[in-house]
Motif scaffolding. Sequence first.
Motif, PDB file in Angstrom:
ATOM      1  N   ILE A 123       0.838  -1.211   0.000  1.00 40.16           N
ATOM      2  CA  ILE A 123       0.000   0.000   0.000  1.00 40.16           C
ATOM      3  C   ILE A 123       0.865   1.251   0.000  1.00 40.16           C
ATOM      4  CG2 ILE A 123      -1.608   1.334   1.425  1.00 40.16           C
ATOM      5  CD1 ILE A 123      -2.861  -1.393   2.235  1.00 40.16           C
ATOM      6  N   ARG A 124       1.999   1.202   0.700  1.00 45.98           N
ATOM      7  CA  ARG A 124       2.887   2.371   0.740  1.00 45.98           C
ATOM      8  C   ARG A 124       3.431   2.725  -0.646  1.00 45.98           C
ATOM      9  NH1 ARG A 124       4.631   0.053   5.721  1.00 45.98           N
ATOM     10  NH2 ARG A 124       6.442  -0.905   4.706  1.00 45.98           N
ATOM     11  N   THR A 125       3.500   1.753  -1.543  1.00 46.86           N
ATOM     12  CA  THR A 125       3.976   2.035  -2.905  1.00 46.86           C
ATOM     13  C   THR A 125       2.883   2.689  -3.753  1.00 46.86           C
ATOM     14  OG1 THR A 125       3.283  -0.077  -3.919  1.00 46.86           O
ATOM     15  CG2 THR A 125       5.425  -0.034  -2.765  1.00 46.86           C
ATOM     16  N   GLY A 126       1.635   2.644  -3.266  1.00 48.85           N
ATOM     17  CA  GLY A 126       0.516   3.191  -4.025  1.00 48.85           C
ATOM     18  C   GLY A 126      -0.068   2.220  -5.027  1.00 48.85           C
ATOM     19  N   ASN A 127       0.432   0.982  -5.010  1.00 43.02           N
ATOM     20  CA  ASN A 127      -0.044  -0.005  -5.989  1.00 43.02           C
ATOM     21  C   ASN A 127      -0.230  -1.366  -5.326  1.00 43.02           C
ATOM     22  OD1 ASN A 127       0.162   1.385  -8.824  1.00 43.02           O
ATOM     23  ND2 ASN A 127       2.097   1.896  -7.782  1.00 43.02           N
ATOM     24  N   ALA A 128      -1.146  -1.433  -4.376  1.00 40.64           N
ATOM     25  CA  ALA A 128      -1.395  -2.698  -3.691  1.00 40.64           C
ATOM     26  C   ALA A 128      -2.034  -3.686  -4.653  1.00 40.64           C
ATOM     27  CB  ALA A 128      -2.300  -2.482  -2.490  1.00 40.64           C
ATOM     28  N   PRO A 129      -1.538  -4.904  -4.711  1.00 45.74           N
ATOM     29  CA  PRO A 129      -2.100  -5.884  -5.645  1.00 45.74           C
ATOM     30  C   PRO A 129      -3.410  -6.474  -5.114  1.00 45.74           C
ATOM     31  CG  PRO A 129      -0.419  -6.917  -4.325  1.00 45.74           C
ATOM     32  CD  PRO A 129      -0.428  -5.458  -3.921  1.00 45.74           C
ATOM     33  N   HIS A 130      -4.191  -6.971  -6.025  1.00 44.42           N
ATOM     34  CA  HIS A 130      -5.366  -7.763  -5.649  1.00 44.42           C
ATOM     35  C   HIS A 130      -4.999  -9.216  -5.910  1.00 44.42           C
ATOM     36  CE1 HIS A 130      -9.377  -9.301  -5.209  1.00 44.42           C
ATOM     37  NE2 HIS A 130      -9.327  -9.820  -6.436  1.00 44.42           N
ATOM     38  N   PHE A 131      -4.920  -9.990  -4.837  1.00 45.46           N
ATOM     39  CA  PHE A 131      -4.537 -11.388  -4.992  1.00 45.46           C
ATOM     40  C   PHE A 131      -5.685 -12.172  -5.624  1.00 45.46           C
ATOM     41  CE2 PHE A 131      -1.681 -10.601  -1.138  1.00 45.46           C
ATOM     42  CZ  PHE A 131      -0.565 -10.373  -1.949  1.00 45.46           C
ATOM     43  N   THR A 132      -5.416 -12.746  -6.780  1.00 50.77           N
ATOM     44  CA  THR A 132      -6.435 -13.572  -7.437  1.00 50.77           C
ATOM     45  C   THR A 132      -6.560 -14.930  -6.774  1.00 50.77           C
ATOM     46  OG1 THR A 132      -4.786 -14.377  -9.032  1.00 50.77           O
ATOM     47  CG2 THR A 132      -6.073 -12.427  -9.652  1.00 50.77           C
ATOM     48  N   GLN A 133      -5.521 -15.331  -6.042  1.00 57.65           N
ATOM     49  CA  GLN A 133      -5.591 -16.587  -5.303  1.00 57.65           C
ATOM     50  C   GLN A 133      -4.637 -16.505  -4.107  1.00 57.65           C
ATOM     51  OE1 GLN A 133      -5.636 -20.119  -7.602  1.00 57.65           O
ATOM     52  NE2 GLN A 133      -5.235 -21.484  -5.890  1.00 57.65           N
ATOM     53  N   GLU A 134      -5.132 -16.880  -2.939  1.00 59.74           N
ATOM     54  CA  GLU A 134      -4.298 -16.925  -1.752  1.00 59.74           C
ATOM     55  C   GLU A 134      -3.782 -18.345  -1.557  1.00 59.74           C
ATOM     56  OE1 GLU A 134      -6.400 -15.399   1.607  1.00 59.74           O
ATOM     57  OE2 GLU A 134      -6.263 -13.323   0.921  1.00 59.74           O
ATOM     58  N   CYS A 135      -2.515 -18.452  -1.193  1.00 59.66           N
ATOM     59  CA  CYS A 135      -1.859 -19.756  -1.037  1.00 59.66           C
ATOM     60  C   CYS A 135      -1.433 -19.940   0.407  1.00 59.66           C
ATOM     61  CB  CYS A 135      -0.644 -19.849  -1.955  1.00 59.66           C
ATOM     62  SG  CYS A 135      -1.027 -19.544  -3.700  1.00 59.66           S
ATOM     63  N   THR A 136      -1.718 -21.097   0.948  1.00 56.12           N
ATOM     64  CA  THR A 136      -1.405 -21.345   2.360  1.00 56.12           C
ATOM     65  C   THR A 136       0.073 -21.614   2.594  1.00 56.12           C
ATOM     66  OG1 THR A 136      -1.980 -23.679   2.066  1.00 56.12           O
ATOM     67  CG2 THR A 136      -3.717 -22.205   2.875  1.00 56.12           C
ATOM     68  N   THR A 137       0.803 -22.005   1.558  1.00 58.24           N
ATOM     69  CA  THR A 137       2.239 -22.253   1.702  1.00 58.24           C
ATOM     70  C   THR A 137       2.974 -21.726   0.479  1.00 58.24           C
ATOM     71  OG1 THR A 137       2.256 -24.429   0.607  1.00 58.24           O
ATOM     72  CG2 THR A 137       1.767 -24.394   2.981  1.00 58.24           C
TER      73      THR A 137
END
Length: 300
Positions: free
Chosen positions: A216-230
């Motif tokens: 967020i500090r970079t001004g370009n927070a990504p939207h994760f299309t998939q979260e991975c547990t490992t």
Amino acid sequence: MELRHLRYFRAIGREEHFGRAALALRVAQPALTRQIRDLEAELGVELFERLPRGVRLSSAGRAFLEEVEDILKQVDRAVDRARGMGSGHLGTIRVGLSEIIAAYDYISYGLFHFRENEPSVVLDLRSMGSLHQVAAIKEGTLDVGLVYDAHIDDRDRDVLERAPIGTGETLLAVHQSHAFAQRDSVTMAEIAGESVLGPARATAPGYYDRMMAACIRTGNAPHFTQECTTHSILFSLVAVGMGVGIVTTAGTRAPNPNIRLIPISDLDLQFHVMLVWRARDRSVALRRFVDMMMQQAQTR
């Protein structure tokens, strides 16, 4: 009856001579004779047959000597074990391991080095996630863990001791056919247009929150299309072209030949690899383990 009575009896029983036994024990012969008489009086049997020259074990004495030999051997083993535990050269250390070990080779080198130098200390290696390691250490079912600092709650500062042994860089993992694969670095703005794989907050909230705050500090927070547990799952998905992934690891050496790890030039984000253990744990063996792991990390 005291242990010295048994030791005195064993010496005389082996020598079958009070004088030689007294010399071996460095005890005055009259005192030794008196101690054996006291022992015989307590047992109510004669342990020796007195001869013109020396003594001979009686049948009761021979039977008693067999048992005394076993008792004193057990006592000696107990003493050696206590001294070994007290010096840190004996015991068991329950060590929690997560995927971090795969990224930082000095951890596996350190474990190997400790086993080579402390063969009488058993390393009970247990595979578990970072949050489970921290919980198990606090509960007393694990002695030491290897986790990123983001997994340690500041509220546990008085409960857990910690020592940094390395630093992880946060990089972008891409398939070797991706347009970024030949780049020296990328920016968060460039990543924003990609299908981005990232950590699952449910399994690593501290890690996830720190990563997102830096993005967020970079001004370009990504939207994760998939979260991975490992990380293993994330790398597997990147390897088959499912997207690019933001990961923390040591250096730019990828775990898969189809993957490239690229620095993110405007993402200032590091995580410290920590050894964590209970503050109240006074185990000398554990202290030796921590010291050796820290030394091994410094040489890599």
